[in-house]
Write an enzyme that holds these catalytic residues in place. Structure first.
Site, PDB file in Angstrom:
ATOM      1  CG  ASN A  15      -1.844   1.121   1.317  1.00  8.78           C
ATOM      2  OD1 ASN A  15      -1.797   2.032   0.494  1.00  8.78           O
ATOM      3  ND2 ASN A  15      -2.713   1.099   2.312  1.00  8.78           N
ATOM      4  NE  ARG A  97      -6.213   1.691  -0.006  1.00  3.18           N
ATOM      5  CZ  ARG A  97      -6.190   2.861   0.619  1.00  3.18           C
ATOM      6  NH1 ARG A  97      -5.064   3.310   1.133  1.00  3.18           N
ATOM      7  NH2 ARG A  97      -7.285   3.566   0.741  1.00  3.18           N
ATOM      8  CG  HIS A 186     -12.714   3.733   3.309  1.00  2.44           C
ATOM      9  ND1 HIS A 186     -13.440   4.793   3.828  1.00  2.44           N
ATOM     10  CD2 HIS A 186     -11.406   4.009   3.543  1.00  2.44           C
ATOM     11  CE1 HIS A 186     -12.602   5.674   4.356  1.00  2.44           C
ATOM     12  NE2 HIS A 186     -11.361   5.226   4.194  1.00  2.44           N
ATOM     13  NE  ARG A 247     -10.060  13.088   2.492  1.00  2.00           N
ATOM     14  CZ  ARG A 247      -9.811  11.786   2.671  1.00  2.00           C
ATOM     15  NH1 ARG A 247     -10.696  11.003   3.267  1.00  2.00           N
ATOM     16  NH2 ARG A 247      -8.691  11.269   2.225  1.00  2.00           N
ATOM     17  CD  GLU A 388      -8.805  -0.700   4.565  1.00  2.00           C
ATOM     18  OE1 GLU A 388      -8.305  -0.288   5.627  1.00  2.00           O
ATOM     19  OE2 GLU A 388      -9.110   0.037   3.623  1.00  2.00           O
TER      20      GLU A 388
END
Ligand code: ADP
Length: 407
Positions: A15, A97, A186, A247, A388
């Site tokens: 990743n 990823r 996600h 965010r 993940e």
């Protein structure tokens, strides 16, 4: 499908961020088991760090790691130092990823030059993430040139969203020529956690409706019907939806034009502010949920309001997704905040007994408890640790083992 003996096959999951690289070595048949993992930070800066774990071995190295090629070299050296060179681990694939798959990638894909080009063409949709992901792929293809490289996309799980859920009401030309639509992110987490939820409930995935709240630094919530995502809160970019660490989540898009006119701030500055200086950081002065909760406990009014706003936004989405799904078997909390903050979970679900959602406070406050709803709650509330890397590894292994010339 191959019938070969897969004993001791492994997969390396990478990743890659712009200045970081996370990796895990997983058993290809039991992908929940990470045999080794590592994090390389501050790539390109004077003092980079590599933290490598392999069983009981832990290595922390501080050295200049100028670029991602050097980072992968340092990773390989760490494996050698902990007495398991990657060359001896029977790797079947390197899985990457990739944040944005656009409309092109709705499933994992074997990386080719053409695939690299397409990922590059999607950079305008994910200017912060896709270049780094691509960098990782290019470097790994050079280093592990004898291995299949698989790209697994964050957006893919959401590709089943129906048109009415993924469409913005904007001019056709924007939608058709510029890929303006909702994609969601996600995805590997929502996929893994929704499947785990069905397993825990003892139901067939196809007969299970769940709402998954992935609450980490970035946060998104999704409605999953029979294993298929029908809606999710992030949109064309990860900015839409829930209030996050830095965010803003949902806003009136007109405030961008208003602030541009009023303050003279450029669109780049506004983009940066909404992505990196908003959310909990703007409301509470801290993006880290632990710090916000601690300040709220000490009576800080801004932090208390920030927590209420954070929870209210999630609660609104739960209401909306309950309407979208019709029947909700479980609301699931996952990722750093979802897995670890009983306070946030309690706030989010406060007052939802009318929807058949009732939390058991004792279970909620007992770490490690999976089912935290009361016996009468018609919708179960679950806490499930996301994984993940496991999902990425599993999808990559499934792809390479279905390739025509697989072993
Ligand atoms: P990322 O999106 O970077 O993978 P994580 O899933 O690790 O993020 O989540 C990070 C968030 O989880 C941070 O806001 C952190 O404060 C929060 N978190 C971790 N542990 C706890 C805890 N015990 N209580 C509250 N929040 C927590």
């Amino acid at each position: 499908m191959t019938t070969a003996n897969h004993t001791n096959q492994h997969v390396l999951v990478i990743n890659c961020g712009s200045s970081s690289l996370k990796y895990q070595l997983l058993n290809a048949d039991h992908t929940t088991e990470a045999l080794a993992s590592g994090l390389i930070e501050r790539i390109g800066q004077a003092q980079s760090t590599l933290t490598h774990r392999h069983g009981s071995h832990k290595r922390r190295i501080e050295q200049a790691i100028p670029d991602h090629a050097a980072a992968l070299d340092a990773m390989q050296a760490a494996f050698v130092e902990t007495a398991t060179p990657l060359s001896e681990t029977n790797l079947v694939a390197v899985a990457h990823r990739v944040v944005h798959g656009g409309e092109k990638f709705v499933a994992p894909v074997l990386v080719t030059d053409e695939v690299e080009k397409t990922i590059a063409s999607l950079i305008p949709l994910a200017p912060l993430h896709n270049p780094a992901n691509l960098q990782g792929i290019r470097t790994a293809r050079n280093i592990f040139d004898n291995l299949p490289q698989v790209a697994v996309f964050d957006t893919a799980f959401h590709s089943t969203m129906p048109e009415h859920a993924r469409t913005y009401a904007v001019p056709r030309q924007w939608r058709e020529q510029y890929g303006v639509r909702r994609y969601g992110f996600h995805g590997t987490s929502h996929s893994y956690v929704s499947r785990e939820a069905a397993r825990i409930l003892g139901r067939d995935v196809a007969d299970c409706n769940v709402i998954v709240a992935h609450l980490g630094n970035g946060a998104s919530i999704s409605a999953v019907q029979g294993g298929r995502c029908i809606d999710t809160s992030m949109g064309m970019t990860p900015l839409e939806g829930l209030i996050m660490g830095t965010r803003c989540g949902d806003i009136d898009p007109a405030l961008i034009f208003y602030l541009h006119r009023q303050t003279g701030a450029s669109f780049e500055e506004l983009d940066q502010t909404l992505n990196q200086k908003s959310g909990m950081a703007a409301l509470a002065g801290e993006s880290d949920m632990r710090a916000v909760e601690a300040a709220a406990d000490h009576g800080d009014a801004d932090s208390q309001m920030a927590l209420e706003a954070y929870a209210y936004r999630i609660r609104k989405y739960i209401g909306a997704y309950t309407a979208a799904l019709g029947r909700v078997d479980a609301v699931v909390f996952t990722a750093g905040i979802g897995e670890n903050s009983p306070g946030v979970r309690a706030r989010v679900l406060d007052g939802l007994s009318g929807l058949g959602i009732e939390i058991d406070q004792e279970a909620n406050h007992t770490p490690g408890t999976t089912v935290i709803s009361t016996a009468v709650s018609s919708t179960k509330v679950l806490v499930i640790a996301t994984n993940e890397e496991s999902e990425i590894a599993q999808q990559a292994v499934a792809l390479v083992r279905h390739m025509p010339d697989a072993d």
